[in-house]
Scaffold this motif. Structure first.
Motif, PDB file in Angstrom:
ATOM      1  N   GLU A 131       0.828  -1.213   0.000  1.00 14.71           N
ATOM      2  CA  GLU A 131       0.000   0.000   0.000  1.00 14.71           C
ATOM      3  C   GLU A 131       0.853   1.248   0.000  1.00 14.71           C
ATOM      4  O   GLU A 131       0.524   2.247  -0.663  1.00 14.71           O
ATOM      5  CB  GLU A 131      -0.918  -0.034   1.232  1.00 14.71           C
ATOM      6  CG  GLU A 131      -1.978  -1.119   1.169  1.00 14.71           C
ATOM      7  CD  GLU A 131      -2.785  -1.206   2.464  1.00 14.71           C
ATOM      8  OE1 GLU A 131      -3.702  -2.027   2.519  1.00 14.71           O
ATOM      9  OE2 GLU A 131      -2.473  -0.426   3.415  1.00 14.71           O
ATOM     10  N   SER A 132       1.986   1.213   0.707  1.00 15.10           N
ATOM     11  CA  SER A 132       2.866   2.383   0.760  1.00 15.10           C
ATOM     12  C   SER A 132       3.443   2.708  -0.610  1.00 15.10           C
ATOM     13  O   SER A 132       3.488   3.869  -1.026  1.00 15.10           O
ATOM     14  CB  SER A 132       3.992   2.129   1.773  1.00 15.10           C
ATOM     15  OG  SER A 132       4.920   3.191   1.755  1.00 15.10           O
ATOM     16  N   GLY A 137       2.403   6.381  -6.373  1.00 18.38           N
ATOM     17  CA  GLY A 137       2.017   6.589  -7.769  1.00 18.38           C
ATOM     18  C   GLY A 137       2.154   5.345  -8.618  1.00 18.38           C
ATOM     19  O   GLY A 137       2.222   5.435  -9.844  1.00 18.38           O
ATOM     20  N   PHE A 138       2.175   4.164  -7.972  1.00 10.48           N
ATOM     21  CA  PHE A 138       2.284   2.910  -8.708  1.00 10.48           C
ATOM     22  C   PHE A 138       1.117   2.006  -8.304  1.00 10.48           C
ATOM     23  O   PHE A 138       1.280   1.075  -7.498  1.00 10.48           O
ATOM     24  CB  PHE A 138       3.613   2.221  -8.398  1.00 10.48           C
ATOM     25  CG  PHE A 138       4.814   3.072  -8.670  1.00 10.48           C
ATOM     26  CD1 PHE A 138       5.452   3.739  -7.644  1.00 10.48           C
ATOM     27  CD2 PHE A 138       5.293   3.215  -9.965  1.00 10.48           C
ATOM     28  CE1 PHE A 138       6.560   4.526  -7.898  1.00 10.48           C
ATOM     29  CE2 PHE A 138       6.401   3.992 -10.217  1.00 10.48           C
ATOM     30  CZ  PHE A 138       7.028   4.665  -9.185  1.00 10.48           C
ATOM     31  N   PRO A 139      -0.074   2.263  -8.815  1.00  8.37           N
ATOM     32  CA  PRO A 139      -1.289   1.565  -8.365  1.00  8.37           C
ATOM     33  C   PRO A 139      -1.270   0.071  -8.658  1.00  8.37           C
ATOM     34  O   PRO A 139      -1.983  -0.687  -8.006  1.00  8.37           O
ATOM     35  CB  PRO A 139      -2.411   2.261  -9.139  1.00  8.37           C
ATOM     36  CG  PRO A 139      -1.730   2.888 -10.315  1.00  8.37           C
ATOM     37  CD  PRO A 139      -0.370   3.266  -9.874  1.00  8.37           C
ATOM     38  N   SER A 154      11.880  -7.201  -2.531  1.00  5.91           N
ATOM     39  CA  SER A 154      11.211  -6.546  -3.652  1.00  5.91           C
ATOM     40  C   SER A 154      12.125  -5.479  -4.242  1.00  5.91           C
ATOM     41  O   SER A 154      12.739  -4.702  -3.527  1.00  5.91           O
ATOM     42  CB  SER A 154       9.905  -5.904  -3.195  1.00  5.91           C
ATOM     43  OG  SER A 154       9.323  -5.159  -4.254  1.00  5.91           O
ATOM     44  N   ILE A 155      12.239  -5.482  -5.570  1.00  7.68           N
ATOM     45  CA  ILE A 155      12.979  -4.426  -6.267  1.00  7.68           C
ATOM     46  C   ILE A 155      12.096  -3.185  -6.258  1.00  7.68           C
ATOM     47  O   ILE A 155      11.118  -3.097  -7.012  1.00  7.68           O
ATOM     48  CB  ILE A 155      13.327  -4.834  -7.704  1.00  7.68           C
ATOM     49  CG1 ILE A 155      14.212  -6.083  -7.698  1.00  7.68           C
ATOM     50  CG2 ILE A 155      14.020  -3.680  -8.429  1.00  7.68           C
ATOM     51  CD1 ILE A 155      14.485  -6.649  -9.078  1.00  7.68           C
ATOM     52  N   ILE A 156      12.444  -2.219  -5.400  1.00  6.00           N
ATOM     53  CA  ILE A 156      11.617  -1.006  -5.318  1.00  6.00           C
ATOM     54  C   ILE A 156      12.268   0.164  -6.051  1.00  6.00           C
ATOM     55  O   ILE A 156      11.583   1.095  -6.464  1.00  6.00           O
ATOM     56  CB  ILE A 156      11.330  -0.639  -3.852  1.00  6.00           C
ATOM     57  CG1 ILE A 156      12.635  -0.356  -3.090  1.00  6.00           C
ATOM     58  CG2 ILE A 156      10.552  -1.724  -3.160  1.00  6.00           C
ATOM     59  CD1 ILE A 156      12.404   0.229  -1.707  1.00  6.00           C
ATOM     60  N   TYR A 157      13.601   0.167  -6.185  1.00 11.83           N
ATOM     61  CA  TYR A 157      14.304   1.181  -6.965  1.00 11.83           C
ATOM     62  C   TYR A 157      15.116   0.473  -8.043  1.00 11.83           C
ATOM     63  O   TYR A 157      15.809  -0.505  -7.775  1.00 11.83           O
ATOM     64  CB  TYR A 157      15.279   1.987  -6.103  1.00 11.83           C
ATOM     65  CG  TYR A 157      14.680   2.735  -4.937  1.00 11.83           C
ATOM     66  CD1 TYR A 157      15.480   3.099  -3.859  1.00 11.83           C
ATOM     67  CD2 TYR A 157      13.338   3.107  -4.919  1.00 11.83           C
ATOM     68  CE1 TYR A 157      14.955   3.796  -2.782  1.00 11.83           C
ATOM     69  CE2 TYR A 157      12.790   3.797  -3.854  1.00 11.83           C
ATOM     70  CZ  TYR A 157      13.607   4.136  -2.772  1.00 11.83           C
ATOM     71  OH  TYR A 157      13.108   4.814  -1.712  1.00 11.83           O
TER      72      TYR A 157
END
Length: 606
Positions: A131-132, A137-139, A154-157
């Motif tokens: 959710e964060s 901006g990534f629905p 998780s690859i977040i960047y």
């Protein structure tokens, strides 16, 4: 009146013996000549084969060094990114993007697909994490593949966040076995870890390439990291870089890429399953037969790579020599010529005119051959002059092209050091200072190489040079920075030579004498002149650490040092420069020493 000797009264064996001699002697001469020609031809072939092997081995070592240096450069990218996390309480997405953009990956680090950060997400925080990220901006964001397990990653960047890299967003690399093993190794050791062969999630199915990933762990700030258990407790994620192997190696080996086939395998097994990169793109068939073959193993970030080098026809043609053919043709011609001359002489004076005419023909052939050889020598001389001009242009280009990146590296290290000092990060400060030292040392090495090269092409101005006065001036400079030294200088030693070159030569010898006698509280340095077999021999003597004469042959090899750099600083180019200067003056140089009892360098000046 004595009666005429009839044929029957002549020596019965004389004529047959002469006939047999005239028949066998030319054959013997021809046999010896052809045997000599064969031995010379075989020797020339051995020289060509040896030169080919030596050149191949040199290129193999050079290519291994290029691979190692490229991978080490990309390791530094990850270390710098970890410094970003270490220097901040938290790194926001825009901060990560701005940092990676400033690295200029496309211009400076060819083959790297990007730099990313994968975060550890415990199962208890999975939904709140998703959710964060969606609020950013990534629905459609989700961690995939969707599996039930205690922790997810998780690859977040991942920057640049475009093209292929969009496919990796949210990927749980910890769920895949090969990536998992590399991430665990990086986490437990605290160092960069390279994965085995994988299929990158960035692949689209078209023109796919083998992939590998490089990981560096990110720990929570302020945590103890002195054991495997403490590092496991402090881990929060990894910075990483994915590589497509063909893109990674593209352009690395320059113009010789079509001369040597380079195959890189993951681990020690050579098979299609472990093949990472094949430069000639021929369908895998194992390490095929080749005139020249080398298999090397190297360690990259804790992972073994097996690199197979195989010569290709363009490489073998490049070093082909026609000299063996010239030797064979010349030897055969000369053997036939000697055989013909021997036969003509054995047949007697009655055939002298025919022998003279045949000899004239053969002489004309020799003259034509000599003229051809002179033309080839002239062409080779012109080619060497062209190559020297290209080498000079190359040296100046290298100086210009490398000095600018080195200056940027020096500036970056200073900026990073200042930032780390303000942030109180000793680890980053240490790495930045080491980077600055390395860049300055690289600049010194390049400058030293250019000095050695220019010594061979600089015109000399021969004038009287007072070596005693030069020694005095140099010692006066050294006393401003060094401790008290007992100095002995022979007076009025004057020679003919180039003043600037001889000053450089004497300065290197005296600075070495002062440096290597630094541990002696009663240091003494002497410059003098002696006469040996009617020749003036000059010397510089010290009572320093000396060296083992078993290694004296390596003294004048560039970058070869007989003492550790931690004991005595230096680039290893001083003595090669001295030797180049003395040889330009028509002289020679040698050394005598005993470990712990100093060294003496003797030289002449033609």
């Amino acid at each position: 009146m004595a009666p005429k000797e009839s044929p029957a009264t002549k020596s019965p064996g004389k004529v047959p013996n002469l006939q047999r001699f005239a028949h066998w002697l030319p054959l013997a001469v021809l046999t010896v000549g052809l045997l000599l020609t064969y031995e010379l031809w075989k020797h020339e072939h051995q020289i060509v084969a040896r030169d080919l092997r030596a050149n191949f081995d040199f290129l193999v070592q050079e290519d291994l060094t290029l691979i190692k240096q490229r991978m080490q450069a990309y390791e530094q990218v990850l270390r710098g990114t970890r410094g970003l996390f270490t220097a901040s309480e938290s790194v926001e997405r825009h901060e990560f993007r701005d940092y990676v953009t400033a690295l200029g990956l496309e211009e400076s680090y060819r083959g790297i697909q990007g730099v990313g950060f994968t975060q550890i997400v415990p199962a208890a925080r999975l939904q709140s994490h998703i959710e964060s990220v969606r609020k950013e901006g990534f629905p459609d964001y989700a961690i995939w593949p969707d599996r039930e397990q205690e922790i997810h990653t998780s690859i977040i960047y991942l920057e640049p966040f475009s093209g292929r890299n969009l496919r990796a967003f949210g990927y749980d690399m910890f769920s895949e076995q090969v990536r998992h093993a590399a991430m665990v190794r990086a986490r437990d050791t605290g160092t960069v870890a390279l994965s085995g062969k994988v299929r990158l999630v960035q692949e689209t199915g078209e023109r796919e390439q083998a992939g590998v990933l490089s990981y560096l762990p990110i720990y929570a700030n302020g945590k103890r990291l002195d054991s495997v258990q403490s590092r496991r407790s402090a881990i929060i994620g990894w910075v990483y870089s994915p590589f497509r192997m063909d893109d990674l190696m593209a352009g690395l080996f320059g113009g010789r890429a079509n001369e040597i086939d380079i195959e890189i395998y993951d681990g020690e097994e050579i098979s299609e399953k472990t093949l990472l990169h094949d430069s000639d793109k021929i369908r895998f068939a194992g390490v095929m037969e080749a005139p020249l073959l080398a298999i090397k193993r190297m360690e990259i970030a804790g992972r073994i790579w097996t690199v197979a080098f195989r010569s290709l026809p363009p490489f073998e043609k490049r070093l082909k020599s026609n000299q063996a053919g010239y030797v064979a043709v010349t030897g055969i011609v000369l053997s036939l010529l000697l055989t013909a001359i021997t036969r003509l002489l054995a047949r007697g004076r009655s055939r002298a005119m025919e022998a003279r005419e045949a000899l004239a023909i053969k002489q004309k052939q020799l003259e034509d051959l000599n003229l051809s050889l002179e033309q080839r020598v002239a062409e080779r001389t012109a080619e060497l002059e062209r190559l020297n001009r290209e080498l000079e242009s190359f040296c100046y280009s290298i100086s210009h092209e490398i000095q600018a990146p080195i200056a940027r590296l020096d500036g970056f290290s200073t900026a990073i050091a200042e930032s780390a000092r303000d942030a109180g990060s000793n680890e980053v400060l240490y790495l930045a200072e080491r980077l600055g030292v390395a860049s300055r040392k690289l600049r010194d090495v390049i400058d030293s190489l250019l000095v050695i090269y220019r010594l061979g092409s600089t015109e000399m101005e021969m004038v009287p040079v007072d070596l005693s006065q030069l020694c005095g001036q140099i010692f006066d400079e050294l006393r401003e920075h060094e401790r008290t030294i007992k100095v002995t200088i022979a007076p009025d030693v004057v020679v003919q030579g180039d003043h600037r070159m001889l000053e450089t030569c004497i300065r290197h010898l005296l600075e070495n004498a002062v440096k290597y006698s630094a541990r002696n509280p009663e240091a003494a340095v002497e410059f003098g002149e002696i006469i040996q077999t009617g020749e003036a021999v000059f010397f510089v003597r010290d009572n320093g650490v000396g060296f083992d004469m078993a290694f004296a042959g390596k003294l004048f090899e560039p970058f070869c040092r007989l003492h550790c750099e931690s004991e005595f600083e230096g680039s290893g180019t001083g003595l090669p420069t001295v030797q180049r200067i003395i040889e330009r003056h028509g002289g020679r140089i040698w050394a005598e020493a005993t470990p712990g009892n100093g060294a003496t360098f003797f030289f002449t000046l033609g």
